[in-house]
Scaffold this motif. Structure first.
Motif, PDB file in Angstrom:
ATOM      1  N   ALA A   3       0.825  -1.200   0.000  1.00 23.07           N
ATOM      2  CA  ALA A   3       0.000   0.000   0.000  1.00 23.07           C
ATOM      3  C   ALA A   3       0.866   1.261   0.000  1.00 23.07           C
ATOM      4  O   ALA A   3       0.544   2.248  -0.679  1.00 23.07           O
ATOM      5  N   ALA A   4       1.964   1.234   0.750  1.00 22.26           N
ATOM      6  CA  ALA A   4       2.852   2.393   0.791  1.00 22.26           C
ATOM      7  C   ALA A   4       3.486   2.633  -0.579  1.00 22.26           C
ATOM      8  O   ALA A   4       3.558   3.777  -1.055  1.00 22.26           O
ATOM      9  N   PHE A   5       3.951   1.554  -1.231  1.00 24.02           N
ATOM     10  CA  PHE A   5       4.538   1.707  -2.563  1.00 24.02           C
ATOM     11  C   PHE A   5       3.508   2.199  -3.570  1.00 24.02           C
ATOM     12  O   PHE A   5       3.813   3.016  -4.440  1.00 24.02           O
ATOM     13  N   GLN A   6       2.286   1.713  -3.448  1.00 26.62           N
ATOM     14  CA  GLN A   6       1.228   2.175  -4.356  1.00 26.62           C
ATOM     15  C   GLN A   6       0.969   3.657  -4.157  1.00 26.62           C
ATOM     16  O   GLN A   6       0.813   4.405  -5.120  1.00 26.62           O
ATOM     17  N   GLU A   7       0.935   4.081  -2.903  1.00 28.96           N
ATOM     18  CA  GLU A   7       0.718   5.493  -2.593  1.00 28.96           C
ATOM     19  C   GLU A   7       1.817   6.364  -3.189  1.00 28.96           C
ATOM     20  O   GLU A   7       1.580   7.514  -3.575  1.00 28.96           O
ATOM     21  N   MET A   8       3.031   5.791  -3.292  1.00 28.20           N
ATOM     22  CA  MET A   8       4.174   6.536  -3.801  1.00 28.20           C
ATOM     23  C   MET A   8       4.425   6.261  -5.282  1.00 28.20           C
ATOM     24  O   MET A   8       5.449   6.656  -5.825  1.00 28.20           O
ATOM     25  N   ASP A   9       3.463   5.565  -5.935  1.00 28.33           N
ATOM     26  CA  ASP A   9       3.557   5.266  -7.375  1.00 28.33           C
ATOM     27  C   ASP A   9       4.798   4.439  -7.716  1.00 28.33           C
ATOM     28  O   ASP A   9       5.453   4.664  -8.740  1.00 28.33           O
ATOM     29  N   ILE A  10       5.119   3.481  -6.852  1.00 28.15           N
ATOM     30  CA  ILE A  10       6.231   2.571  -7.082  1.00 28.15           C
ATOM     31  C   ILE A  10       5.657   1.195  -7.424  1.00 28.15           C
ATOM     32  O   ILE A  10       4.957   0.601  -6.608  1.00 28.15           O
ATOM     33  N   PRO A  11       5.904   0.682  -8.629  1.00 29.41           N
ATOM     34  CA  PRO A  11       5.382  -0.637  -8.979  1.00 29.41           C
ATOM     35  C   PRO A  11       6.100  -1.744  -8.221  1.00 29.41           C
ATOM     36  O   PRO A  11       7.314  -1.928  -8.358  1.00 29.41           O
ATOM     37  N   PHE A  12       5.369  -2.470  -7.377  1.00 34.83           N
ATOM     38  CA  PHE A  12       5.974  -3.519  -6.551  1.00 34.83           C
ATOM     39  C   PHE A  12       4.865  -4.479  -6.163  1.00 34.83           C
ATOM     40  O   PHE A  12       3.835  -4.073  -5.633  1.00 34.83           O
ATOM     41  N   THR A  13       5.070  -5.764  -6.423  1.00 36.94           N
ATOM     42  CA  THR A  13       4.045  -6.763  -6.177  1.00 36.94           C
ATOM     43  C   THR A  13       4.392  -7.641  -4.975  1.00 36.94           C
ATOM     44  O   THR A  13       5.510  -7.583  -4.454  1.00 36.94           O
ATOM     45  N   LEU A  14       3.437  -8.469  -4.583  1.00 41.45           N
ATOM     46  CA  LEU A  14       3.686  -9.410  -3.494  1.00 41.45           C
ATOM     47  C   LEU A  14       4.795 -10.388  -3.877  1.00 41.45           C
ATOM     48  O   LEU A  14       5.594 -10.782  -3.033  1.00 41.45           O
ATOM     49  N   GLU A  15       4.854 -10.757  -5.153  1.00 36.45           N
ATOM     50  CA  GLU A  15       5.923 -11.643  -5.635  1.00 36.45           C
ATOM     51  C   GLU A  15       7.278 -10.940  -5.537  1.00 36.45           C
ATOM     52  O   GLU A  15       8.290 -11.562  -5.180  1.00 36.45           O
ATOM     53  N   ASP A  16       7.306  -9.645  -5.857  1.00 42.23           N
ATOM     54  CA  ASP A  16       8.554  -8.877  -5.703  1.00 42.23           C
ATOM     55  C   ASP A  16       8.988  -8.855  -4.241  1.00 42.23           C
ATOM     56  O   ASP A  16      10.181  -9.022  -3.933  1.00 42.23           O
ATOM     57  N   LEU A  17       8.018  -8.674  -3.359  1.00 47.53           N
ATOM     58  CA  LEU A  17       8.340  -8.620  -1.932  1.00 47.53           C
ATOM     59  C   LEU A  17       8.889  -9.956  -1.452  1.00 47.53           C
ATOM     60  O   LEU A  17       9.848 -10.002  -0.673  1.00 47.53           O
ATOM     61  N   ALA A  18       8.313 -11.047  -1.933  1.00 50.93           N
ATOM     62  CA  ALA A  18       8.793 -12.380  -1.543  1.00 50.93           C
ATOM     63  C   ALA A  18      10.240 -12.591  -1.999  1.00 50.93           C
ATOM     64  O   ALA A  18      11.046 -13.191  -1.287  1.00 50.93           O
ATOM     65  N   ARG A  19      10.573 -12.084  -3.181  1.00 46.47           N
ATOM     66  CA  ARG A  19      11.935 -12.253  -3.710  1.00 46.47           C
ATOM     67  C   ARG A  19      12.948 -11.394  -2.973  1.00 46.47           C
ATOM     68  O   ARG A  19      14.107 -11.791  -2.810  1.00 46.47           O
ATOM     69  N   HIS A  20      12.518 -10.217  -2.551  1.00 49.63           N
ATOM     70  CA  HIS A  20      13.467  -9.241  -2.008  1.00 49.63           C
ATOM     71  C   HIS A  20      13.272  -8.955  -0.524  1.00 49.63           C
ATOM     72  O   HIS A  20      13.917  -8.046   0.010  1.00 49.63           O
ATOM     73  N   TYR A  21      12.418  -9.738   0.137  1.00 47.44           N
ATOM     74  CA  TYR A  21      12.109  -9.416   1.529  1.00 47.44           C
ATOM     75  C   TYR A  21      13.357  -9.439   2.417  1.00 47.44           C
ATOM     76  O   TYR A  21      14.220 -10.313   2.291  1.00 47.44           O
ATOM     77  N   SER A  22      13.416  -8.489   3.325  1.00 45.74           N
ATOM     78  CA  SER A  22      14.470  -8.421   4.337  1.00 45.74           C
ATOM     79  C   SER A  22      13.875  -7.801   5.589  1.00 45.74           C
ATOM     80  O   SER A  22      13.004  -6.918   5.488  1.00 45.74           O
ATOM     81  N   PRO A  23      14.322  -8.233   6.789  1.00 46.33           N
ATOM     82  CA  PRO A  23      13.880  -7.555   8.017  1.00 46.33           C
ATOM     83  C   PRO A  23      14.288  -6.085   8.036  1.00 46.33           C
ATOM     84  O   PRO A  23      13.705  -5.288   8.765  1.00 46.33           O
ATOM     85  N   ASN A  24      15.300  -5.750   7.253  1.00 51.63           N
ATOM     86  CA  ASN A  24      15.749  -4.362   7.113  1.00 51.63           C
ATOM     87  C   ASN A  24      14.915  -3.698   6.012  1.00 51.63           C
ATOM     88  O   ASN A  24      15.091  -3.992   4.832  1.00 51.63           O
ATOM     89  N   GLY A  25      14.009  -2.830   6.408  1.00 55.28           N
ATOM     90  CA  GLY A  25      13.132  -2.183   5.442  1.00 55.28           C
ATOM     91  C   GLY A  25      13.870  -1.403   4.370  1.00 55.28           C
ATOM     92  O   GLY A  25      13.398  -1.289   3.229  1.00 55.28           O
ATOM     93  N   HIS A  26      15.044  -0.890   4.696  1.00 58.04           N
ATOM     94  CA  HIS A  26      15.816  -0.138   3.709  1.00 58.04           C
ATOM     95  C   HIS A  26      16.260  -1.031   2.558  1.00 58.04           C
ATOM     96  O   HIS A  26      16.371  -0.573   1.416  1.00 58.04           O
ATOM     97  N   ALA A  27      16.502  -2.314   2.846  1.00 55.50           N
ATOM     98  CA  ALA A  27      16.866  -3.244   1.776  1.00 55.50           C
ATOM     99  C   ALA A  27      15.680  -3.441   0.833  1.00 55.50           C
ATOM    100  O   ALA A  27      15.861  -3.580  -0.385  1.00 55.50           O
ATOM    101  N   VAL A  28      14.484  -3.446   1.383  1.00 47.60           N
ATOM    102  CA  VAL A  28      13.278  -3.557   0.549  1.00 47.60           C
ATOM    103  C   VAL A  28      13.126  -2.299  -0.310  1.00 47.60           C
ATOM    104  O   VAL A  28      12.793  -2.375  -1.491  1.00 47.60           O
ATOM    105  N   TYR A  29      13.387  -1.151   0.280  1.00 47.55           N
ATOM    106  CA  TYR A  29      13.313   0.099  -0.484  1.00 47.55           C
ATOM    107  C   TYR A  29      14.304   0.091  -1.647  1.00 47.55           C
ATOM    108  O   TYR A  29      13.985   0.540  -2.762  1.00 47.55           O
ATOM    109  N   ARG A  30      15.503  -0.414  -1.383  1.00 54.05           N
ATOM    110  CA  ARG A  30      16.501  -0.474  -2.451  1.00 54.05           C
ATOM    111  C   ARG A  30      16.033  -1.408  -3.570  1.00 54.05           C
ATOM    112  O   ARG A  30      16.205  -1.102  -4.760  1.00 54.05           O
ATOM    113  N   ALA A  31      15.457  -2.531  -3.183  1.00 47.54           N
ATOM    114  CA  ALA A  31      14.964  -3.479  -4.190  1.00 47.54           C
ATOM    115  C   ALA A  31      13.849  -2.868  -5.027  1.00 47.54           C
ATOM    116  O   ALA A  31      13.719  -3.174  -6.224  1.00 47.54           O
ATOM    117  N   ALA A  32      13.066  -1.998  -4.415  1.00 49.83           N
ATOM    118  CA  ALA A  32      11.983  -1.323  -5.130  1.00 49.83           C
ATOM    119  C   ALA A  32      12.474  -0.103  -5.902  1.00 49.83           C
ATOM    120  O   ALA A  32      11.676   0.593  -6.533  1.00 49.83           O
TER     121      ALA A  32
END
Length: 218
Positions: free
Chosen positions: A33-62
């Motif tokens: 929802a946050a990525f959608q609000e910021m117009d960043i294309p990112f899916t649940l499959e993307d999150l599964a591939r790039h998930y990290s407990p460090n949110g900044h790593a997720v931001y970098r992947a996005a």
């Protein structure tokens, strides 16, 4: 020959999200929802591939620019607040059982305000002798600084403790701090990296933890 008394297991420290709190739905929905609000294309499959407990790593992947990370944090918190994640099945019983023999600590990357609110919600605050959250140290998981801070607060040596988490970052932090590492498989997409990290003990669920700790005493 029995082990010296100084080698006894004195404390069990835990990760929070995914280990004790079943937060996968809330966490993933907040990211999307946050990525959608910021117009960043990112899916649940993307999150599964790039998930990290460090949110900044997720931001970098996005491919989110560093200049927008604070905005992303605010959007994530706003979205997460609409969810009410519950404890992992069996977690309350396991904590109560372990607390009869050991001190308990919490070391999490989660935001202090959010985590403490959840601890109060579940009536768990006083159960943990130390509660180290994401902003309490300059360096984050997998750096050992958060776990070392908890050990200092609890006046414990690393070899007298175990750390229980659900990610490779948790395991690396524990090992770098000299603490035995126990991994629990959960709903977050971390199983592959956990197995590759070769934890000292690997559990299918948190309900298996008391028996695993009992075996350490033998």
């Amino acid at each position: 020959m029995p082990k010296p008394s100084d080698d006894r297991l004195r404390a069990v420290l835990f990760d929070w999200d995914g280990t004790l709190l079943d937060s996968y739905d809330a966490d993933s929905a907040a990211y999307l929802a946050a990525f959608q609000e910021m117009d960043i294309p990112f899916t649940l499959e993307d999150l599964a591939r790039h998930y990290s407990p460090n949110g900044h790593a997720v931001y970098r992947a996005a491919k989110l620019p560093r200049s927008r990370w604070d905005d992303a944090n605010r959007a994530w918190r706003k979205q997460y607040a609409s969810h009410r994640p519950q404890l992992v099945a069996g977690a309350r019983r396991v904590l109560s059982q372990i607390a009869r023999r050991h001190k308990l600590g919490l070391v999490t990357s989660g935001d202090r305000d959010r985590v403490h609110k959840q601890l109060r919600q579940f009536g768990l605050t006083r159960l943990f002798s130390a509660r180290v959250c994401g902003g309490d140290t300059v360096r984050k998981k997998p750096h050992p600084a958060p776990l070392r801070l908890a050990l200092r607060q609890m006046c414990l040596r690393p070899e007298a403790c175990v750390y229980v988490g659900d990610s490779a970052h948790d395991l690396e932090m524990a090992r770098r701090a000299g603490v035995r590492a126990i991994a629990v498989l959960g709903r977050f997409p971390t199983e592959k990296s956990i197995r590759a990290a070769q934890p000292d003990i690997l559990l299918e669920s948190i309900s298996e933890l008391p028996a695993a700790l009992a075996a350490l005493h033998k």
